[in-house]
Motif scaffolding. Sequence first.
Motif, short mmCIF file in Angstrom:
data_model
loop_
_atom_site.label_atom_id
_atom_site.label_comp_id
_atom_site.label_asym_id
_atom_site.label_seq_id
_atom_site.Cartn_x
_atom_site.Cartn_y
_atom_site.Cartn_z
N LEU A 168 10.12 16.03 -37.16
CA LEU A 168 10.68 15.29 -36.04
C LEU A 168 9.82 15.43 -34.79
CD1 LEU A 168 14.48 16.07 -36.50
CD2 LEU A 168 13.35 13.86 -36.85
N GLU A 169 9.25 16.61 -34.60
CA GLU A 169 8.38 16.83 -33.44
C GLU A 169 7.13 15.95 -33.52
OE1 GLU A 169 7.54 20.96 -33.11
OE2 GLU A 169 9.53 21.48 -32.33
N ILE A 170 6.58 15.77 -34.71
CA ILE A 170 5.42 14.90 -34.90
C ILE A 170 5.78 13.46 -34.58
CG2 ILE A 170 3.83 13.93 -36.62
CD1 ILE A 170 3.93 16.66 -38.04
N LEU A 171 6.90 12.99 -35.10
CA LEU A 171 7.31 11.61 -34.88
C LEU A 171 7.70 11.34 -33.42
CD1 LEU A 171 9.43 10.97 -38.10
CD2 LEU A 171 7.02 10.46 -37.68
N ALA A 172 8.13 12.38 -32.72
CA ALA A 172 8.53 12.22 -31.32
C ALA A 172 7.32 12.14 -30.39
CB ALA A 172 9.42 13.39 -30.89
N ALA A 173 6.17 12.62 -30.84
CA ALA A 173 4.95 12.61 -30.02
C ALA A 173 3.79 12.00 -30.80
CB ALA A 173 4.62 14.04 -29.59
N PRO A 174 3.89 10.72 -31.17
CA PRO A 174 2.87 10.11 -32.04
C PRO A 174 1.47 10.10 -31.45
CG PRO A 174 4.31 8.44 -31.06
CD PRO A 174 4.93 9.77 -30.79
N GLU A 175 1.35 10.07 -30.10
CA GLU A 175 0.03 10.03 -29.48
C GLU A 175 -0.75 11.32 -29.67
OE1 GLU A 175 2.85 11.58 -26.30
OE2 GLU A 175 2.91 10.08 -27.91
N GLU A 176 -0.10 12.39 -30.11
CA GLU A 176 -0.77 13.68 -30.25
C GLU A 176 -1.23 13.94 -31.69
OE1 GLU A 176 1.77 16.72 -28.74
OE2 GLU A 176 1.90 15.85 -26.73
N TRP A 177 -0.99 12.98 -32.58
CA TRP A 177 -1.30 13.20 -34.00
C TRP A 177 -2.16 12.08 -34.57
CZ3 TRP A 177 0.22 17.83 -35.93
CH2 TRP A 177 1.17 18.54 -35.18
N SER A 178 -2.85 12.39 -35.67
CA SER A 178 -3.67 11.37 -36.32
C SER A 178 -2.76 10.36 -37.02
CB SER A 178 -4.59 12.02 -37.35
OG SER A 178 -3.84 12.50 -38.46
N PHE A 179 -3.30 9.18 -37.30
CA PHE A 179 -2.52 8.16 -37.98
C PHE A 179 -2.15 8.59 -39.40
CE2 PHE A 179 -4.68 5.54 -34.74
CZ PHE A 179 -3.54 5.03 -34.14
N PHE A 180 -3.02 9.39 -40.03
CA PHE A 180 -2.70 9.91 -41.36
C PHE A 180 -1.50 10.83 -41.31
CE2 PHE A 180 -3.00 13.23 -44.59
CZ PHE A 180 -3.06 12.47 -45.74
N ASP A 181 -1.49 11.77 -40.35
CA ASP A 181 -0.36 12.70 -40.23
C ASP A 181 0.94 11.95 -39.93
OD1 ASP A 181 -2.05 14.80 -40.69
OD2 ASP A 181 -2.32 15.29 -38.57
#
Length: 221
Positions: free
Chosen positions: A100-113
Amino acid sequence: MKNTLRDREAVCVLLRTTSAEELKAACELLDKAEISYRATGTKAGFDIMEVGRAGGPADKLLLIAKEDHPRACEVMEQSYASTPLPQGHFLQEATDDEILEILAAPEEWSFFDLAQARKMARARQLSAVDLAEKKVAHVTELREGRPAPKMLMGLGWILSLVGSGIGILLGVGIIISMEQTPHGSFPKYDKASRESAANMIFVSVVMAVVLTMLLLTLNGR
């Protein structure tokens, strides 16, 4: 690769990378989706405002029009949706909260993740309410800003105490620096860092005046 973005369009960063191959692959996907973009790079050379930050900014950027950002992200993520998660990838042991933390901050993660996290969220039937709460918390953190690097603050104070104009410039930079995000533009550094930078400017001005008066007094003898 075609650079089809008009010069005066409002733009945002879709991809920041050091890999020419990754940049090329992303441009090919955007070409296929008929989304305008511009491939460029960050300025080379030393940036004093980056002192104390681990790893500097990436040197390759992919810019798109702000209005195309949601569709471009969808195109990029879909390209990875069918790719299996590699052995040893951190998401294999991710908790529901971490996803949920990844999905809440999409700009901080790669498109693959992001693509993999969305698949896992669907498979686990994670709550949309929980995701909304995470997004609110993330935007709150962005609004508050992050602490300025200790090395940057230390350098600023040293320069201020000797009356250097660079200390003033550093203080101003810390105060006015902004972070561009999909959620809006927010101060880059937190309130405590900005207040310390304001004090830094004041001390630098005072010390510059004191040193100038001292030099004038000594030269007048």
